[in-house]
Design a protein around this motif. Structure first.
Motif, PDB file in Angstrom:
ATOM      1  N   VAL A   1       0.857  -1.177   0.000  1.00  0.00           N
ATOM      2  CA  VAL A   1       0.000   0.000   0.000  1.00  0.00           C
ATOM      3  C   VAL A   1       0.895   1.229   0.000  1.00  0.00           C
ATOM      4  CG1 VAL A   1      -1.884  -1.191   1.203  1.00  0.00           C
ATOM      5  CG2 VAL A   1      -0.206   0.124   2.532  1.00  0.00           C
ATOM      6  N   GLY A   2       0.326   2.367  -0.329  1.00  0.00           N
ATOM      7  CA  GLY A   2       1.094   3.602  -0.303  1.00  0.00           C
ATOM      8  C   GLY A   2       0.617   4.563  -1.362  1.00  0.00           C
ATOM      9  N   PHE A   3       1.070   5.765  -1.229  1.00  0.00           N
ATOM     10  CA  PHE A   3       0.703   6.823  -2.149  1.00  0.00           C
ATOM     11  C   PHE A   3       1.224   6.488  -3.544  1.00  0.00           C
ATOM     12  CE2 PHE A   3       0.799  11.203  -3.809  1.00  0.00           C
ATOM     13  CZ  PHE A   3      -0.439  11.649  -3.365  1.00  0.00           C
ATOM     14  N   MET A   4       0.584   7.057  -4.562  1.00  0.00           N
ATOM     15  CA  MET A   4       1.062   6.846  -5.936  1.00  0.00           C
ATOM     16  C   MET A   4       2.519   7.281  -6.049  1.00  0.00           C
ATOM     17  SD  MET A   4      -0.948   9.977  -7.818  1.00  0.00           S
ATOM     18  CE  MET A   4      -2.391  10.015  -6.797  1.00  0.00           C
ATOM     19  N   GLY A   5       3.288   6.553  -6.837  1.00  0.00           N
ATOM     20  CA  GLY A   5       4.675   6.927  -7.075  1.00  0.00           C
ATOM     21  C   GLY A   5       5.660   6.496  -6.003  1.00  0.00           C
ATOM     22  N   THR A   6       5.215   5.678  -5.064  1.00  0.00           N
ATOM     23  CA  THR A   6       6.136   5.234  -4.009  1.00  0.00           C
ATOM     24  C   THR A   6       6.872   3.951  -4.382  1.00  0.00           C
ATOM     25  OG1 THR A   6       4.310   4.121  -2.862  1.00  0.00           O
ATOM     26  CG2 THR A   6       4.896   6.351  -2.121  1.00  0.00           C
ATOM     27  N   GLY A   7       6.488   3.323  -5.497  1.00  0.00           N
ATOM     28  CA  GLY A   7       7.218   2.151  -5.972  1.00  0.00           C
ATOM     29  C   GLY A   7       6.478   0.835  -5.845  1.00  0.00           C
ATOM     30  N   LYS A   8       5.189   0.864  -5.575  1.00  0.00           N
ATOM     31  CA  LYS A   8       4.449  -0.374  -5.350  1.00  0.00           C
ATOM     32  C   LYS A   8       4.528  -1.338  -6.539  1.00  0.00           C
ATOM     33  CE  LYS A   8       0.587   1.708  -4.534  1.00  0.00           C
ATOM     34  NZ  LYS A   8       0.906   3.128  -4.687  1.00  0.00           N
TER      35      LYS A   8
ATOM     36  N   GLU B   1       8.659  15.524  -3.033  1.00  0.00           N
ATOM     37  CA  GLU B   1       9.524  15.869  -4.169  1.00  0.00           C
ATOM     38  C   GLU B   1       9.813  14.641  -5.027  1.00  0.00           C
ATOM     39  OE1 GLU B   1       9.532  18.644  -1.037  1.00  0.00           O
ATOM     40  OE2 GLU B   1      10.305  16.604  -0.896  1.00  0.00           O
ATOM     41  N   GLN B   2      10.098  13.524  -4.368  1.00  0.00           N
ATOM     42  CA  GLN B   2      10.390  12.286  -5.095  1.00  0.00           C
ATOM     43  C   GLN B   2       9.142  11.792  -5.838  1.00  0.00           C
ATOM     44  OE1 GLN B   2      12.553  10.411  -6.726  1.00  0.00           O
ATOM     45  NE2 GLN B   2      13.703   9.777  -4.926  1.00  0.00           N
ATOM     46  N   ILE B   3       8.007  11.852  -5.186  1.00  0.00           N
ATOM     47  CA  ILE B   3       6.760  11.416  -5.824  1.00  0.00           C
ATOM     48  C   ILE B   3       6.455  12.283  -7.038  1.00  0.00           C
ATOM     49  CG2 ILE B   3       4.252  11.332  -5.520  1.00  0.00           C
ATOM     50  CD1 ILE B   3       4.865  10.320  -2.626  1.00  0.00           C
ATOM     51  N   ILE B   4       6.580  13.600  -6.878  1.00  0.00           N
ATOM     52  CA  ILE B   4       6.315  14.507  -8.000  1.00  0.00           C
ATOM     53  C   ILE B   4       7.242  14.181  -9.168  1.00  0.00           C
ATOM     54  CG2 ILE B   4       6.456  16.923  -8.758  1.00  0.00           C
ATOM     55  CD1 ILE B   4       5.550  17.583  -5.773  1.00  0.00           C
ATOM     56  N   ALA B   5       8.509  13.948  -8.875  1.00  0.00           N
ATOM     57  CA  ALA B   5       9.464  13.611  -9.935  1.00  0.00           C
ATOM     58  C   ALA B   5       9.071  12.314 -10.638  1.00  0.00           C
ATOM     59  CB  ALA B   5      10.877  13.497  -9.352  1.00  0.00           C
ATOM     60  N   ARG B   6       8.547  11.349  -9.880  1.00  0.00           N
ATOM     61  CA  ARG B   6       8.192  10.048 -10.441  1.00  0.00           C
ATOM     62  C   ARG B   6       6.893  10.076 -11.249  1.00  0.00           C
ATOM     63  NH1 ARG B   6       9.287   6.344  -5.021  1.00  0.00           N
ATOM     64  NH2 ARG B   6      11.556   6.554  -4.978  1.00  0.00           N
ATOM     65  N   VAL B   7       5.939  10.936 -10.880  1.00  0.00           N
ATOM     66  CA  VAL B   7       4.610  10.863 -11.504  1.00  0.00           C
ATOM     67  C   VAL B   7       4.246  12.046 -12.397  1.00  0.00           C
ATOM     68  CG1 VAL B   7       3.714   9.458  -9.601  1.00  0.00           C
ATOM     69  CG2 VAL B   7       3.322  11.932  -9.596  1.00  0.00           C
ATOM     70  N   GLN B   8       5.076  13.080 -12.433  1.00  0.00           N
ATOM     71  CA  GLN B   8       4.658  14.306 -13.117  1.00  0.00           C
ATOM     72  C   GLN B   8       4.356  14.133 -14.596  1.00  0.00           C
ATOM     73  OE1 GLN B   8       7.599  17.256 -12.454  1.00  0.00           O
ATOM     74  NE2 GLN B   8       9.236  16.134 -13.436  1.00  0.00           N
ATOM     75  N   SER B   9       4.968  13.169 -15.251  1.00  0.00           N
ATOM     76  CA  SER B   9       4.699  12.998 -16.684  1.00  0.00           C
ATOM     77  C   SER B   9       3.709  11.877 -16.965  1.00  0.00           C
ATOM     78  CB  SER B   9       6.016  12.736 -17.421  1.00  0.00           C
ATOM     79  OG  SER B   9       6.593  11.545 -16.929  1.00  0.00           O
ATOM     80  N   ASP B  10       3.088  11.320 -15.909  1.00  0.00           N
ATOM     81  CA  ASP B  10       2.151  10.217 -16.077  1.00  0.00           C
ATOM     82  C   ASP B  10       0.729  10.760 -16.186  1.00  0.00           C
ATOM     83  OD1 ASP B  10       0.590   7.962 -15.998  1.00  0.00           O
ATOM     84  OD2 ASP B  10       1.647   7.048 -14.305  1.00  0.00           O
ATOM     85  N   SER B  11       0.208  10.820 -17.389  1.00  0.00           N
ATOM     86  CA  SER B  11      -1.124  11.395 -17.619  1.00  0.00           C
ATOM     87  C   SER B  11      -2.251  10.415 -17.290  1.00  0.00           C
ATOM     88  CB  SER B  11      -1.251  11.844 -19.072  1.00  0.00           C
ATOM     89  OG  SER B  11      -1.119  10.724 -19.926  1.00  0.00           O
ATOM     90  N   SER B  12      -1.907   9.189 -16.886  1.00  0.00           N
ATOM     91  CA  SER B  12      -2.943   8.194 -16.609  1.00  0.00           C
ATOM     92  C   SER B  12      -3.462   8.269 -15.180  1.00  0.00           C
ATOM     93  CB  SER B  12      -2.401   6.787 -16.886  1.00  0.00           C
ATOM     94  OG  SER B  12      -1.445   6.438 -15.903  1.00  0.00           O
TER      95      SER B  12
ATOM     96  N   ILE C   1      -3.130  15.847  -1.636  1.00  0.00           N
ATOM     97  CA  ILE C   1      -3.574  14.482  -1.355  1.00  0.00           C
ATOM     98  C   ILE C   1      -2.694  13.831  -0.291  1.00  0.00           C
ATOM     99  CG2 ILE C   1      -4.015  12.198  -2.348  1.00  0.00           C
ATOM    100  CD1 ILE C   1      -4.533  13.685  -5.043  1.00  0.00           C
ATOM    101  N   MET C   2      -1.396  14.099  -0.343  1.00  0.00           N
ATOM    102  CA  MET C   2      -0.504  13.551   0.688  1.00  0.00           C
ATOM    103  C   MET C   2      -0.904  14.065   2.070  1.00  0.00           C
ATOM    104  SD  MET C   2       3.331  13.388  -0.903  1.00  0.00           S
ATOM    105  CE  MET C   2       4.033  12.474   0.474  1.00  0.00           C
ATOM    106  N   GLU C   3      -1.258  15.322   2.160  1.00  0.00           N
ATOM    107  CA  GLU C   3      -1.694  15.883   3.445  1.00  0.00           C
ATOM    108  C   GLU C   3      -2.980  15.200   3.913  1.00  0.00           C
ATOM    109  OE1 GLU C   3      -1.928  18.019   6.919  1.00  0.00           O
ATOM    110  OE2 GLU C   3      -0.213  17.784   5.578  1.00  0.00           O
ATOM    111  N   GLN C   4      -3.922  14.991   2.995  1.00  0.00           N
ATOM    112  CA  GLN C   4      -5.185  14.329   3.346  1.00  0.00           C
ATOM    113  C   GLN C   4      -4.960  12.899   3.826  1.00  0.00           C
ATOM    114  OE1 GLN C   4      -7.275  14.568  -0.361  1.00  0.00           O
ATOM    115  NE2 GLN C   4      -8.084  16.620   0.020  1.00  0.00           N
ATOM    116  N   ARG C   5      -3.958  12.245   3.270  1.00  0.00           N
ATOM    117  CA  ARG C   5      -3.725  10.827   3.564  1.00  0.00           C
ATOM    118  C   ARG C   5      -2.524  10.584   4.467  1.00  0.00           C
ATOM    119  NH1 ARG C   5      -4.400   8.204  -2.479  1.00  0.00           N
ATOM    120  NH2 ARG C   5      -6.492   8.992  -2.894  1.00  0.00           N
ATOM    121  N   LYS C   6      -2.046  11.602   5.161  1.00  0.00           N
ATOM    122  CA  LYS C   6      -0.769  11.462   5.868  1.00  0.00           C
ATOM    123  C   LYS C   6      -0.745  10.328   6.888  1.00  0.00           C
ATOM    124  CE  LYS C   6      -1.569  15.352   8.972  1.00  0.00           C
ATOM    125  NZ  LYS C   6      -1.103  16.682   9.285  1.00  0.00           N
TER     126      LYS C   6
END
Length: 175
Positions: A14-21, A113-124, A139-144
């Protein structure tokens, strides 16, 4: 199969998008010889539509219903498996309870910062349309605290996939 091995025959990521799941699930499945499932991929396959299309057609609540059903289905299968969930799968108490009921639940985290770098070009990713950085931070704040229920919380910001998998496998032996 002994009780302990059966009890831990599934590892749920589990985890936020872009964390490597997705990446971690592939390597873990390969290392353990387990089946690998990604709830988003399984939903897309069963519905014949992309996640973004489903969000547009049935909304987030409708998608979360599909997601809950898929989580239940994957957890009920007898085969050992690595299951990568969508970032919002933990928002429902019933999903968290189902995951904890016999699986090792691992929450992957990373810096904004790492998540933004990983997902910024993912339009899906439907929840990131528009200002990616602002949406990630909001969203990270909402799900902290949404991932705190996991057996293991692991920050992937500065770890490579092999280090993450090694830590998970080590934890699996001791939990």
């Amino acid at each position: 199969m002994n009780h302990e091995a059966g009890r831990r025959s599934k590892i749920v990521l589990v985890g936020f998008m872009g964390t490597g799941k997705s990446t971690v699930s592939r390597l873990l499945a390969e290392q353990l010889g387990y089946a690998r499932f990604d709830t988003d991929e399984e939903i897309e396959r069963s519905q014949g539509k992309r996640v973004a299309e489903l969000f547009a057609e049935i909304g987030e609540a409708g998608f979360r219903d599909l997601e809950s059903g898929m989580i239940q289905e994957l957890l009920s299968r007898k085969e050992p498996a690595i299951i990568a969930t969508g970032g919002g799968a933990v928002l429902r108490e019933s999903n968290r309870e189902a995951m904890l009921g016999g699986s090792l639940v691992v929450a992957l985290k990373a810096s904004a910062e790492q998540i933004i770098a990983r997902v910024q070009s993912d339009s899906s990713r439907p929840l990131l349309q528009g200002d990616v950085a602002a949406n990630v931070n909001r969203i990270m704040e909402q799900r902290k605290h949404a991932y705190d229920f996991a057996h293991l919380v692991l920050d992937t910001t500065s770890l490579n996939v092999h280090a993450v998998c090694a830590t998970i496998l080590q934890t699996r032996e001791t939990k």
